[in-house]
Write a protein that holds these residues in place. Structure first.
Motif, PDB file in Angstrom:
ATOM      1  N   UNK A 196      -1.997 -17.750  -5.184  1.00 42.81           N
ATOM      2  CA  UNK A 196      -1.885 -17.845  -3.913  1.00 42.81           C
ATOM      3  C   UNK A 196      -1.182 -18.983  -3.305  1.00 42.81           C
ATOM      4  N   UNK A 197      -0.290 -19.549  -4.322  1.00 45.07           N
ATOM      5  CA  UNK A 197       0.353 -20.876  -3.519  1.00 45.07           C
ATOM      6  C   UNK A 197       1.285 -20.611  -2.632  1.00 45.07           C
ATOM      7  N   UNK A 198       1.786 -19.333  -2.457  1.00 50.56           N
ATOM      8  CA  UNK A 198       2.886 -18.818  -1.899  1.00 50.56           C
ATOM      9  C   UNK A 198       2.142 -18.513  -0.086  1.00 50.56           C
ATOM     10  N   UNK A 199       0.874 -18.337  -0.129  1.00 50.57           N
ATOM     11  CA  UNK A 199       0.297 -18.318   1.243  1.00 50.57           C
ATOM     12  C   UNK A 199       0.306 -19.386   2.182  1.00 50.57           C
ATOM     13  N   UNK A 200       0.594 -19.450   3.288  1.00 50.89           N
ATOM     14  CA  UNK A 200       0.439 -20.749   4.334  1.00 50.89           C
ATOM     15  C   UNK A 200      -0.896 -20.853   4.338  1.00 50.89           C
ATOM     16  N   UNK A 201      -0.967 -22.248   5.051  1.00 53.85           N
ATOM     17  CA  UNK A 201      -2.449 -22.519   5.172  1.00 53.85           C
ATOM     18  C   UNK A 201      -2.998 -21.857   6.409  1.00 53.85           C
ATOM     19  N   UNK A 202      -4.034 -21.318   6.270  1.00 55.03           N
ATOM     20  CA  UNK A 202      -4.757 -20.685   7.414  1.00 55.03           C
ATOM     21  C   UNK A 202      -6.069 -19.722   6.779  1.00 55.03           C
ATOM     22  N   UNK A 203      -6.375 -18.623   7.795  1.00 55.60           N
ATOM     23  CA  UNK A 203      -7.561 -17.853   7.435  1.00 55.60           C
ATOM     24  C   UNK A 203      -7.006 -16.353   6.990  1.00 55.60           C
ATOM     25  N   UNK A 204      -7.504 -15.850   5.972  1.00 57.67           N
ATOM     26  CA  UNK A 204      -7.015 -14.532   5.649  1.00 57.67           C
ATOM     27  C   UNK A 204      -8.362 -13.748   5.432  1.00 57.67           C
ATOM     28  N   UNK A 205      -8.069 -12.476   4.973  1.00 64.16           N
ATOM     29  CA  UNK A 205      -9.124 -11.508   4.705  1.00 64.16           C
ATOM     30  C   UNK A 205      -8.817 -10.840   3.375  1.00 64.16           C
ATOM     31  N   UNK A 206      -9.881 -10.976   2.284  1.00 61.94           N
ATOM     32  CA  UNK A 206      -9.570 -10.409   1.285  1.00 61.94           C
ATOM     33  C   UNK A 206     -10.611  -9.133   1.120  1.00 61.94           C
ATOM     34  N   UNK A 207      -9.689  -8.052   0.847  1.00 62.31           N
ATOM     35  CA  UNK A 207     -10.134  -6.800   0.966  1.00 62.31           C
ATOM     36  C   UNK A 207     -10.087  -5.941  -0.527  1.00 62.31           C
ATOM     37  N   UNK A 208     -11.406  -5.830  -0.873  1.00 62.91           N
ATOM     38  CA  UNK A 208     -11.744  -5.262  -2.442  1.00 62.91           C
ATOM     39  C   UNK A 208     -12.061  -3.955  -2.322  1.00 62.91           C
ATOM     40  N   UNK A 209     -11.336  -3.112  -3.033  1.00 65.69           N
ATOM     41  CA  UNK A 209     -11.971  -1.525  -3.293  1.00 65.69           C
ATOM     42  C   UNK A 209     -12.522  -1.491  -4.615  1.00 65.69           C
ATOM     43  N   UNK A 210     -13.567  -0.848  -5.005  1.00 66.42           N
ATOM     44  CA  UNK A 210     -14.255  -0.751  -5.965  1.00 66.42           C
ATOM     45  C   UNK A 210     -13.809   0.905  -6.706  1.00 66.42           C
ATOM     46  N   UNK A 211     -13.050   0.951  -7.516  1.00 63.13           N
ATOM     47  CA  UNK A 211     -12.652   2.368  -8.119  1.00 63.13           C
ATOM     48  C   UNK A 211     -13.608   3.091  -8.420  1.00 63.13           C
ATOM     49  N   UNK A 212     -14.740   2.469  -9.080  1.00 62.02           N
ATOM     50  CA  UNK A 212     -15.795   3.299  -9.569  1.00 62.02           C
ATOM     51  C   UNK A 212     -16.585   3.963  -8.534  1.00 62.02           C
ATOM     52  N   UNK A 213     -16.976   3.310  -7.395  1.00 62.37           N
ATOM     53  CA  UNK A 213     -17.846   3.736  -6.596  1.00 62.37           C
ATOM     54  C   UNK A 213     -17.115   4.063  -5.067  1.00 62.37           C
ATOM     55  N   UNK A 214     -15.752   3.878  -4.996  1.00 64.79           N
ATOM     56  CA  UNK A 214     -14.856   4.014  -4.008  1.00 64.79           C
ATOM     57  C   UNK A 214     -15.623   3.355  -2.681  1.00 64.79           C
ATOM     58  N   UNK A 215     -16.138   2.125  -2.987  1.00 61.95           N
ATOM     59  CA  UNK A 215     -16.658   1.285  -1.755  1.00 61.95           C
ATOM     60  C   UNK A 215     -15.711   0.173  -1.579  1.00 61.95           C
ATOM     61  N   UNK A 216     -15.683  -0.288  -0.274  1.00 59.86           N
ATOM     62  CA  UNK A 216     -14.621  -1.306   0.365  1.00 59.86           C
ATOM     63  C   UNK A 216     -15.479  -2.425   0.905  1.00 59.86           C
ATOM     64  N   UNK A 217     -14.984  -3.373   0.610  1.00 60.07           N
ATOM     65  CA  UNK A 217     -15.860  -4.612   1.389  1.00 60.07           C
ATOM     66  C   UNK A 217     -14.473  -5.665   1.595  1.00 60.07           C
TER      67      UNK A 217
END
Length: 216
Positions: A188-209
């Motif tokens: 993630x070294x190319x990202x600027x300083x700040x606040x981001x959202x990490x979005x994760x999709x579970x391929x097995x349950x099709x659940x997103x958090x």
């Protein structure tokens, strides 16, 4: 000898006075006066509007909502579900003083999907429900990411295959990885300083958090 007989009949709707001069003669006059119609004004009903939520860093869910008339009810009932069908009562809140905005914090939300609605019983016995909202709490897809805040390398641990996106404040996807499982690293070294959202999709349950990621 009686020359005439006056009969007065009183009802809820009108008063009739009938004057009869002699037996067998028609009445000389009939007076009708209608009573004023009284309409009952129904009691006001409390209506919940604008139910919203925020997930804090410690995974507590904060609910905020408005009420059209806080004097029309005495309490709220907070209901929670995981499937949109079966709701359980998680809190009953008594209104201490008139207000427009209200807040309640779920200190122990379930892992995964939390669906909330608020029930309001008005003093006139009318029942109203708020809009339904959903809060997703990480933990049901068995993954961890660290460190947070992160400098250059983000570590992902997962028991199942995941698709991962890192999204900036404008909603743009800045980094993405697909079919990630086990121990995995993301540069993630190319990202600027700040606040981001990490979005994760579970391929097995099709659940997103989603969760917040801080970049140093």
């Amino acid at each position: 000898m009686i020359k005439g007989l006056t009969v007065c009949v009183l009802s809820l709707a009108a008063t009739y006075c009938v004057a009869q001069e002699a037996a067998g003669l028609p009445p000389q006059s009939v007076s009708l006066q209608a009573l004023p119609t009284v309409q009952r004004v129904p009691d006001s009903a409390a209506v919940i509007t604008d139910l919203v939520h925020v997930i804090r860093e410690n995974s507590k869910v904060v609910l905020n909502w408005q009420l059209t008339d806080s004097t029309a009810t005495d309490f709220f009932t907070i209901e929670r579900s995981s499937n949109s069908r079966d709701y359980e009562v998680v809190a009953v809140i008594k209104i201490a003083k008139p207000s427009r905005w209200f807040e309640w914090i779920d200190e122990s939300p379930a892992k995964g999907k939390n669906i909330y609605r608020i029930k309001c019983a008005s003093k006139n016995n009318a029942i109203n429900y708020s809009n339904v909202i959903q809060a997703q709490i990480a933990g049901d897809i068995t993954f961890k990411f660290y460190p947070n805040p992160v400098d250059n390398v983000l570590i992902i641990r997962s028991e199942t295959a995941l698709d991962i996106q890192i999204i900036d404040a404008t909603g743009k996807s800045r980094l993405s990885q697909t079919n990630v499982s086990g121990l995995h690293t993301i540069n993630v070294s190319t990202l600027e300083k700040g606040v981001y959202v990490i979005r994760v999709l579970n391929r097995l349950s099709n659940t997103v958090v989603q969760d917040r990621l801080l970049k140093n």
